[in-house]
Design a protein around this motif. Structure first.
Motif, short mmCIF file in Angstrom:
data_model
loop_
_atom_site.label_atom_id
_atom_site.label_comp_id
_atom_site.label_asym_id
_atom_site.label_seq_id
_atom_site.Cartn_x
_atom_site.Cartn_y
_atom_site.Cartn_z
N ILE A 1 0.75 -1.44 -0.13
CA ILE A 1 0.04 0.06 0.11
C ILE A 1 1.02 1.30 0.04
CG2 ILE A 1 -1.59 1.39 1.30
CD1 ILE A 1 -3.19 -1.23 2.07
N SER A 2 1.87 1.28 0.62
CA SER A 2 2.77 2.42 0.65
C SER A 2 3.37 2.28 -0.62
CB SER A 2 3.66 2.27 1.73
OG SER A 2 4.73 1.29 1.56
N TYR B 1 1.86 1.73 -3.36
CA TYR B 1 0.81 2.05 -4.26
C TYR B 1 0.88 3.75 -4.12
CZ TYR B 1 -3.73 3.62 -5.71
OH TYR B 1 -4.72 4.24 -6.10
N GLU B 2 0.84 4.18 -2.88
CA GLU B 2 0.80 5.55 -2.65
C GLU B 2 1.94 6.37 -3.48
OE1 GLU B 2 -1.77 7.23 -1.73
OE2 GLU B 2 -3.05 5.53 -0.82
N LEU B 3 3.11 5.89 -3.36
CA LEU B 3 4.43 6.54 -3.89
C LEU B 3 4.17 6.53 -5.43
CD1 LEU B 3 6.91 7.84 -3.26
CD2 LEU B 3 7.83 5.75 -3.63
N LYS C 1 1.34 5.90 -7.45
CA LYS C 1 0.09 6.16 -7.93
C LYS C 1 -0.07 7.17 -8.95
CE LYS C 1 -4.35 7.91 -6.33
NZ LYS C 1 -5.13 8.33 -5.12
N ALA D 1 -9.05 1.39 -3.74
CA ALA D 1 -8.52 2.64 -3.68
C ALA D 1 -8.35 3.52 -4.85
CB ALA D 1 -7.19 2.86 -3.09
N HIS D 2 -7.94 2.57 -5.94
CA HIS D 2 -7.61 3.26 -7.48
C HIS D 2 -8.99 3.51 -8.03
CE1 HIS D 2 -4.16 4.61 -9.90
NE2 HIS D 2 -4.96 3.86 -10.96
N ILE E 1 -5.99 -2.05 -2.78
CA ILE E 1 -5.27 -1.31 -3.83
C ILE E 1 -6.10 -0.95 -5.02
CG2 ILE E 1 -3.28 -1.23 -5.26
CD1 ILE E 1 -1.70 -2.57 -3.11
N SER F 1 -10.39 6.89 -6.35
CA SER F 1 -9.64 7.91 -6.49
C SER F 1 -9.84 8.66 -8.06
CB SER F 1 -8.47 7.98 -5.95
OG SER F 1 -7.47 6.94 -6.66
#
Length: 279
Positions: free
Chosen positions: A184-185, A187-189, A191, A224-225, A221, A228
């Motif tokens: 998840i971290s 993915y955030e980086l 994204k 979340a995508h 993931i 967003s």
């Protein structure tokens, strides 16, 4: 809210391209990421073979969302000029197949050297490939994988930032787990640069397992995508449940996979069932 469109590496189901497409029809999947056609890698197909593959795609109502190329999977001291000629052939095939995205990698180090010290050479070679891709109207999508320059999120982000968005990311959460990275971290980086996803699940101990049965946080993931993003996106199923020779060496660990299947077709069918349950 974005829609997730499911695709697959159907060469994990069967060698025969027609059988791959028949299986996708049966599973209700209408996109494919093409990697092998009748046991031949996409990078070595002749124009006539590619045109025949396109005819089969059209006959089965299936579209190629991406090309699962081996580009960037060579050492930096190998013949880069020849590799760029291979890239041209792959991009020409992608145009014939109607595929926009090209999966690729960020090179291995020469024998005995450390890839993390070779950023300049990696960028130089990627830039050559991007120039060729630009002339063919296709989009390069870097996949994170073990032992290449972009194996962990920080180095993936370095590459993506350097090219200002022209190089995209195909995000493989399972590969990050195998690199002992929290997905998840990662993915955030990454994204902002993600074009699409590869879906496989894994345990940090080294086993690749069915979607939703490992530590890759696939559901979280992808959800979340979807929440967003506004544009629809692809997720290519790449289950790897029939453990391939050399996987232990690739991840650097030995393991006993808790999931065993009698053959590739049963393994692939189970992966389809599991990913559909998640999404």
């Amino acid at each position: 809210m974005a829609k997730l469109i499911l695709s697959a590496f159907a060469d994990e189901y069967a060698d025969s391209f027609e059988e791959q497409l028949q299986a996708l029809n049966g599973f209700g999947i209408d996109h494919i990421e093409i990697r092998h056609v009748d046991q031949k890698n996409i990078s070595v197909l002749s124009p006539d073979e590619v045109k025949n593959a396109r005819r089969l795609l059209d006959a089965h109502g299936i579209k190629a969302n991406a090309i699962g190329s081996p580009l960037g999977k060579i050492r930096l001291d190998e013949d880069m000029d020849a590799h760029m000629e291979t890239a041209k052939r792959v991009f020409e095939s992608a145009n014939l197949l109607g595929a926009k995205y090209i999966r690729m990698f960020s090179f291995y180090a020469p024998e005995g050297e450390d890839i993390t010290t070779m950023k300049g050479q990696v960028l130089e070679s990627l830039e050559k490939m991007l120039l060729i891709a630009r002339s063919h109207g296709v989009t390069l999508c870097h996949e994170n994988e073990a032992k290449i320059y972009g194996d962990i999120p920080v180095r993936c982000r370095e590459l993506l930032d350097y090219f200002g968005g022209e190089l995209k990311c195909v995000f493989d959460m399972g590969n990050f787990v195998l690199e002992e990275v929290e997905p998840i971290s990662a993915y955030e980086l990454l994204k902002p640069y993600i074009a699409y996803f590869h879906v496989k699940d894994a345990l940090a101990a080294g086993a690749i397992v069915p979607p939703g049965k490992g530590e890759a946080k696939i559901k979280e993931i992808l959800s979340a995508h979807m929440q967003s993003e506004n544009a629809d996106f692809f997720a290519t199923l790449e289950p790897h449940l029939q453990t391939f020779s050399g996987l232990n060496a690739l991840v650097g660990r030995s393991f006993e996979n808790p999931y065993q299947y009698p053959d590739a077709k049963v393994a692939f069918a189970d992966a389809v069932t599991k990913i559909k349950e998640l999404i």
